[in-house]
Design a protein around this motif. Structure first.
Motif, mmCIF file in Angstrom:
data_model
loop_
_atom_site.group_PDB
_atom_site.id
_atom_site.type_symbol
_atom_site.label_atom_id
_atom_site.label_comp_id
_atom_site.label_asym_id
_atom_site.label_seq_id
_atom_site.Cartn_x
_atom_site.Cartn_y
_atom_site.Cartn_z
ATOM 1 N N GLY A 148 -23.760 -2.921 -8.410
ATOM 2 C CA GLY A 148 -24.790 -3.912 -8.701
ATOM 3 C C GLY A 148 -24.287 -5.274 -9.131
ATOM 4 O O GLY A 148 -25.082 -6.122 -9.550
ATOM 5 N N PHE A 149 -22.973 -5.513 -9.012
ATOM 6 C CA PHE A 149 -22.429 -6.826 -9.384
ATOM 7 C C PHE A 149 -22.231 -7.648 -8.107
ATOM 8 O O PHE A 149 -21.333 -7.366 -7.320
ATOM 9 C CB PHE A 149 -21.093 -6.675 -10.115
ATOM 10 N N ARG A 150 -23.076 -8.633 -7.904
ATOM 11 C CA ARG A 150 -22.941 -9.522 -6.751
ATOM 12 C C ARG A 150 -22.062 -10.700 -7.163
ATOM 13 O O ARG A 150 -22.517 -11.638 -7.802
ATOM 14 C CB ARG A 150 -24.310 -10.002 -6.270
ATOM 15 N N LEU A 151 -20.804 -10.608 -6.842
ATOM 16 C CA LEU A 151 -19.829 -11.582 -7.304
ATOM 17 C C LEU A 151 -19.966 -12.898 -6.552
ATOM 18 O O LEU A 151 -20.113 -12.923 -5.337
ATOM 19 C CB LEU A 151 -18.413 -11.039 -7.126
ATOM 20 N N ARG A 152 -19.885 -13.967 -7.311
ATOM 21 C CA ARG A 152 -19.961 -15.301 -6.708
ATOM 22 C C ARG A 152 -18.605 -15.767 -6.195
ATOM 23 O O ARG A 152 -18.521 -16.471 -5.187
ATOM 24 C CB ARG A 152 -20.491 -16.287 -7.749
ATOM 25 N N VAL A 153 -17.524 -15.366 -6.884
ATOM 26 C CA VAL A 153 -16.197 -15.907 -6.599
ATOM 27 C C VAL A 153 -15.182 -14.800 -6.334
ATOM 28 O O VAL A 153 -15.099 -13.825 -7.088
ATOM 29 C CB VAL A 153 -15.693 -16.771 -7.780
ATOM 30 N N LEU A 154 -14.411 -14.979 -5.276
ATOM 31 C CA LEU A 154 -13.199 -14.199 -5.036
ATOM 32 C C LEU A 154 -12.027 -15.162 -5.192
ATOM 33 O O LEU A 154 -11.810 -16.033 -4.350
ATOM 34 C CB LEU A 154 -13.195 -13.591 -3.626
ATOM 35 N N PHE A 177 -4.190 -20.265 5.005
ATOM 36 C CA PHE A 177 -5.626 -20.102 4.790
ATOM 37 C C PHE A 177 -6.264 -19.242 5.883
ATOM 38 O O PHE A 177 -7.240 -18.530 5.636
ATOM 39 C CB PHE A 177 -6.314 -21.462 4.720
ATOM 40 N N SER A 178 -5.694 -19.294 7.086
ATOM 41 C CA SER A 178 -6.248 -18.487 8.185
ATOM 42 C C SER A 178 -6.120 -16.992 7.910
ATOM 43 O O SER A 178 -6.968 -16.211 8.336
ATOM 44 C CB SER A 178 -5.547 -18.838 9.501
ATOM 45 N N VAL A 179 -5.066 -16.583 7.200
ATOM 46 C CA VAL A 179 -4.923 -15.167 6.843
ATOM 47 C C VAL A 179 -6.144 -14.700 6.059
ATOM 48 O O VAL A 179 -6.730 -13.642 6.335
ATOM 49 C CB VAL A 179 -3.641 -14.943 6.021
ATOM 50 N N PHE A 180 -6.561 -15.494 5.086
ATOM 51 C CA PHE A 180 -7.702 -15.102 4.251
ATOM 52 C C PHE A 180 -9.017 -15.228 5.013
ATOM 53 O O PHE A 180 -9.933 -14.429 4.817
ATOM 54 C CB PHE A 180 -7.722 -15.948 2.978
ATOM 55 N N ALA A 181 -9.102 -16.229 5.890
ATOM 56 C CA ALA A 181 -10.308 -16.360 6.702
ATOM 57 C C ALA A 181 -10.470 -15.166 7.634
ATOM 58 O O ALA A 181 -11.592 -14.694 7.875
ATOM 59 C CB ALA A 181 -10.252 -17.658 7.515
ATOM 60 N N ASP A 182 -9.358 -14.634 8.127
ATOM 61 C CA ASP A 182 -9.401 -13.539 9.095
ATOM 62 C C ASP A 182 -9.517 -12.158 8.448
ATOM 63 O O ASP A 182 -10.136 -11.255 9.019
ATOM 64 C CB ASP A 182 -8.143 -13.565 9.970
ATOM 65 N N PHE A 183 -8.938 -11.983 7.266
ATOM 66 C CA PHE A 183 -8.834 -10.639 6.699
ATOM 67 C C PHE A 183 -9.674 -10.410 5.442
ATOM 68 O O PHE A 183 -9.877 -9.265 5.037
ATOM 69 C CB PHE A 183 -7.370 -10.301 6.401
ATOM 70 N N LEU A 184 -10.172 -11.471 4.837
ATOM 71 C CA LEU A 184 -11.015 -11.309 3.662
ATOM 72 C C LEU A 184 -12.463 -11.129 4.101
ATOM 73 O O LEU A 184 -12.971 -11.898 4.924
ATOM 74 C CB LEU A 184 -10.887 -12.549 2.766
ATOM 75 N N GLU A 185 -13.107 -10.118 3.569
ATOM 76 C CA GLU A 185 -14.497 -9.811 3.946
ATOM 77 C C GLU A 185 -15.452 -10.383 2.903
ATOM 78 O O GLU A 185 -15.829 -9.732 1.940
ATOM 79 C CB GLU A 185 -14.672 -8.291 4.078
ATOM 80 N N ASN A 215 -10.873 -6.687 -0.715
ATOM 81 C CA ASN A 215 -12.056 -6.145 -0.045
ATOM 82 C C ASN A 215 -12.527 -4.849 -0.702
ATOM 83 O O ASN A 215 -13.732 -4.637 -0.912
ATOM 84 C CB ASN A 215 -11.752 -5.891 1.434
ATOM 85 N N GLU A 216 -11.568 -3.979 -1.038
ATOM 86 C CA GLU A 216 -11.917 -2.712 -1.679
ATOM 87 C C GLU A 216 -12.614 -2.952 -3.020
ATOM 88 O O GLU A 216 -13.643 -2.329 -3.334
ATOM 89 C CB GLU A 216 -10.659 -1.871 -1.895
ATOM 90 N N LEU A 217 -12.077 -3.861 -3.803
ATOM 91 C CA LEU A 217 -12.629 -4.107 -5.135
ATOM 92 C C LEU A 217 -13.930 -4.896 -5.065
ATOM 93 O O LEU A 217 -14.840 -4.682 -5.885
ATOM 94 C CB LEU A 217 -11.592 -4.838 -5.983
ATOM 95 N N ASN A 218 -14.043 -5.774 -4.105
ATOM 96 C CA ASN A 218 -15.305 -6.485 -3.904
ATOM 97 C C ASN A 218 -16.425 -5.494 -3.620
ATOM 98 O O ASN A 218 -17.540 -5.589 -4.178
ATOM 99 C CB ASN A 218 -15.141 -7.472 -2.744
ATOM 100 N N ASN A 219 -16.136 -4.500 -2.785
ATOM 101 C CA ASN A 219 -17.128 -3.461 -2.479
ATOM 102 C C ASN A 219 -17.406 -2.595 -3.702
ATOM 103 O O ASN A 219 -18.554 -2.174 -3.931
ATOM 104 C CB ASN A 219 -16.638 -2.586 -1.317
ATOM 105 N N TRP A 220 -16.355 -2.320 -4.493
ATOM 106 C CA TRP A 220 -16.521 -1.491 -5.695
ATOM 107 C C TRP A 220 -17.523 -2.123 -6.644
ATOM 108 O O TRP A 220 -18.419 -1.449 -7.184
ATOM 109 C CB TRP A 220 -15.164 -1.327 -6.378
#
Length: 397
Positions: A217-223, A248-256, A207-212
């Protein structure tokens, strides 16, 4: 469930050692994993390094799962088996120029890039071919996977990935590389992870790096969050299929996730481990003053993990007649192979019913990192295979 009676009947007249694959369990595992991922619209790629047996790969392909490759030959194998190039990712810390050129020629989905120098090399090679390469930056999140130190990959001292302090240089390199397209960020923190809280920690870093990247200006398509889900080596019959839903629920719940972002996984061990067992025969029983040894016809050449990682595998005597069941007298054995190395040992002080020459032994949960790590050391025979599909099918390469 591990069908011992069917296995004993099928293998009684066959040469050993042999890898036994329960294809029914394999299909059930794939169906369970795919269904759990589809609930959250997650994309799953299979890590070919775990097992590239062609029967296994075809089942995975037919289940609608992609391919995660770590060598040029794995990319070629995936394409040969029928995985679509758009479902193939190519990772690895040391991709050669030839491997990169070959993957570019197939227009695979993405390269998971592990260094700034690799970015420059791929850009140069893509320019020479007149193509544009899709890349995801593999970032080292410095998350402790709490697993064996040989199979952890996400700490600062590991060789994998790009460090946080190098991200500025990576972005600058990307801005100057006309033949690269950044589509995402990639992580893989280790293997055989059984504590799901570790993945919660990974989500925080992602989440931190996705926001970084978004702030720049980088709209990432894939995590791409990699894999690492562990399996139960101690009680394979109690837990033949991992809890993919909880994982998979861990990532659904905690990945933004941001709008339109895809989440990709690279699972290997969790998909194939429990479907495979190494079946061997007792060659000799040695009784010492303090030790009893079972000397098998399988060795570290067939299953390297115990020698390499000191890994545990459940070892069972397969019932071949009366007096070999649960009521039989138990003895402790060091279960070893025939290879001329003291490290050729599958387990020490293993509690088993009394054994004799010719008894069949099963080494369980060997579907991942078993067959693929085999060698011809001591000029050993090629590996044989036994498949549980009907009719029972035995073959050797």
């Amino acid at each position: 469930m591990f069908d011992r009676k069917q296995l004993v009947n099928a293998i009684s007249q066959q040469e050993t050692p042999v890898y036994y694959y329960d294809l029914s369990l394999m299909q059930q595992t794939l169906k369970t994993a795919k269904r759990a991922a589809d609930v959250h619209s997650f994309h799953v790629h299979y890590a070919l390094k775990a097992n590239f047996n062609e029967r296994i790969l075809k089942l995975i392909r037919d289940a609608g799962i992609g391919a995660d490759c770590v060598s040029g030959n794995e990319v070629r194998k995936a394409i040969e088996i029928g995985f679509h190039p758009s479902d193939i990712v190519f990772a690895g810390v040391g991709k050669s120029d030839r491997e990169i050129r070959d993957a570019l020629s197939h227009d695979i989905f993405a390269f998971n890039v592990e260094s700034i120098q690799e970015l420059k090399v791929i850009n140069t090679l893509a320019a020479a071919q007149g193509v544009k390469a899709r890349v995801a930056l593999r970032i080292n999140p410095n998350v402790d996977a709490q697993t064996h130190h040989y199979i952890t990959t996400g700490l600062d001292e590991n060789k994998f990935g790009i460090a946080h302090w190098q991200l500025g240089d990576a972005v600058e390199t990307l801005s100057q590389s006309e033949h690269l397209e950044l589509i995402g960020i990639h992580f893989h923190i280790g293997s055989q992870i059984t504590d799901l809280n570790v993945f919660k920690s990974l989500c925080v870093k992602v989440n931190e790096l996705n926001n970084w990247f978004d702030e720049r200006g980088f709209r990432l398509r894939v995590l791409n969050v990699g894999g690492g889900l562990g399996v139960d080596y101690h009680e394979p019959d109690a837990h033949p299929i991992p809890d993919f839903s909880a994982y998979f629920s861990v990532f659904a719940d905690f990945l933004e996730r941001k709008p339109g972002q895809e989440v990709h996984f690279e699972l290997g061990r969790a998909l194939v481990s429990q479907c495979g067992s190494l079946i061997s025969r007792v060659l000799y029983v040695k009784h010492g003053l303090k030790k009893n040894f079972l000397i098998l016809d399988a060795g570290m050449t067939e299953l390297m993990r115990p020698a390499l990682y000191q890994a545990y595998h459940q070892i069972e005597k397969l019932d071949t007649g009366e007096g070999t069941g649960h009521d039989a007298e138990l003895q402790r054995y060091d279960v070893v192979g025939p290879i001329c190395e003291s490290s050729d040992c599958f387990g020490k002080e293993v509690l088993l019913p009394s054994c004799e020459r010719g008894d069949l032994i099963a080494i369980r949960t060997a579907g991942a990192y078993g067959e693929v790590m085999a060698s011809r050391y001591n000029l050993r025979d090629e590996i044989r295979y036994l498949y549980s599909s009907a009719p029972v099918d035995v073959s050797a390469d």
